[in-house]
Design a protein around this motif. Structure first.
Motif, short mmCIF file in Angstrom:
data_model
loop_
_atom_site.label_atom_id
_atom_site.label_comp_id
_atom_site.label_asym_id
_atom_site.label_seq_id
_atom_site.Cartn_x
_atom_site.Cartn_y
_atom_site.Cartn_z
N SER A 73 38.85 -34.04 -7.51
CA SER A 73 37.50 -34.05 -8.07
C SER A 73 37.14 -35.45 -8.58
O SER A 73 36.03 -35.94 -8.34
CB SER A 73 37.39 -33.04 -9.22
OG SER A 73 37.53 -31.73 -8.73
N HIS A 74 38.08 -36.08 -9.24
CA HIS A 74 37.84 -37.43 -9.75
C HIS A 74 37.62 -38.41 -8.61
O HIS A 74 36.71 -39.24 -8.65
CB HIS A 74 39.01 -37.88 -10.64
CG HIS A 74 38.81 -39.22 -11.24
ND1 HIS A 74 39.50 -40.34 -10.81
CD2 HIS A 74 37.98 -39.65 -12.23
CE1 HIS A 74 39.10 -41.38 -11.51
NE2 HIS A 74 38.19 -40.99 -12.37
N GLN A 75 38.43 -38.29 -7.58
CA GLN A 75 38.30 -39.17 -6.42
C GLN A 75 36.95 -38.98 -5.73
O GLN A 75 36.33 -39.94 -5.28
CB GLN A 75 39.44 -38.89 -5.44
CG GLN A 75 39.56 -39.89 -4.32
CD GLN A 75 40.80 -39.61 -3.47
OE1 GLN A 75 41.21 -38.47 -3.31
NE2 GLN A 75 41.37 -40.66 -2.93
N ARG A 76 36.48 -37.73 -5.65
CA ARG A 76 35.18 -37.41 -5.03
C ARG A 76 34.02 -37.89 -5.88
O ARG A 76 32.90 -38.03 -5.40
CB ARG A 76 35.03 -35.89 -4.87
CG ARG A 76 35.45 -35.34 -3.57
CD ARG A 76 34.97 -33.90 -3.37
NE ARG A 76 35.08 -33.03 -4.52
CZ ARG A 76 36.13 -32.26 -4.78
NH1 ARG A 76 37.16 -32.25 -3.97
NH2 ARG A 76 36.14 -31.49 -5.84
N GLY A 77 34.26 -38.08 -7.16
CA GLY A 77 33.17 -38.49 -8.05
C GLY A 77 32.54 -37.34 -8.81
O GLY A 77 31.48 -37.49 -9.40
#
Length: 195
Positions: free
Chosen positions: A119-123
């Motif tokens: 989720s963090h990587q996806r933004g």
């Protein structure tokens, strides 16, 4: 058709198209050579998941038990009060949901870790984590809820979380606010530098 006008018309027709070149072998379909095949994409994703699992630092040690009906709440220093209030009131769009209910302990630990990292990587900025109440869980009530409360504080990607509103699960779920990833921070810097 008048035989005298035919050659002239024919010549005029060819004169109009004298600079046109024929299309070469129209039966060939061009494909992208440097595009990854589905198999390569899946393999790369499996490697990333495996790496995330081995890098999972979420604690399995002793946890401070919480009551099944306790409200969970956490805010890192620097999170603005207004931002935290909006999270608490469920005003942010939920980007994704991590449903840990009915998972075994280690599955829940892995699922939560991977979900937050992805989720963090996806933004994504706001996720809903469904941990359940755990009224009858063993070795004590709210076992998973207690660990989720601890795990979320251990992840630097999580800057705040709070028990969800009743329509999103109430005491059996939390809203978690993720910090901006590097790409989002760069975008913000660009916007503010143009002012």
């Amino acid at each position: 058709m008048n035989s005298n006008t035919y050659p002239s018309d024919f010549d005029d027709f060819f004169n109009e198209f004298k600079d046109v070149t024929p299309i070469k072998n129209a039966n060939v379909v061009q494909t992208a050579r440097n595009g990854d095949s589905l198999a390569k994409q899946l393999k790369r994703k499996a490697i990333a998941v495996e790496q995330n699992l081995t890098n999972n630092y979420l604690s399995v040690e002793k946890v401070e038990p919480v009551d099944p009906y306790d409200h969970l709440s956490f805010k890192q220093d620097g999170v603005q009060d207004g931002v935290f209030k909006n999270l608490r009131l469920g005003k942010y769009k939920i980007d994704s949901v991590a449903n840990l209910q009915s998972l075994k302990f280690e599955q829940a630990r892995s699922q939560l870790f991977i979900h937050i990292m992805n989720s963090h990587q996806r933004g994504d900025r706001t996720i809903l984590v469904k941990h359940g109440l755990g009224l009858h869980s063993k070795p004590f009530a709210a076992f998973l809820k207690s660990y989720v409360n601890q795990w979320l504080t251990q992840m630097p990607e999580i800057i705040a979380f709070h028990t969800a509103l009743p329509q999103h699960g109430g005491n059996s779920a939390v809203y978690a606010l993720l910090k901006k990833n590097q790409q989002q921070k760069s975008h913000n810097r660009e916007i503010h530098s143009k002012r």
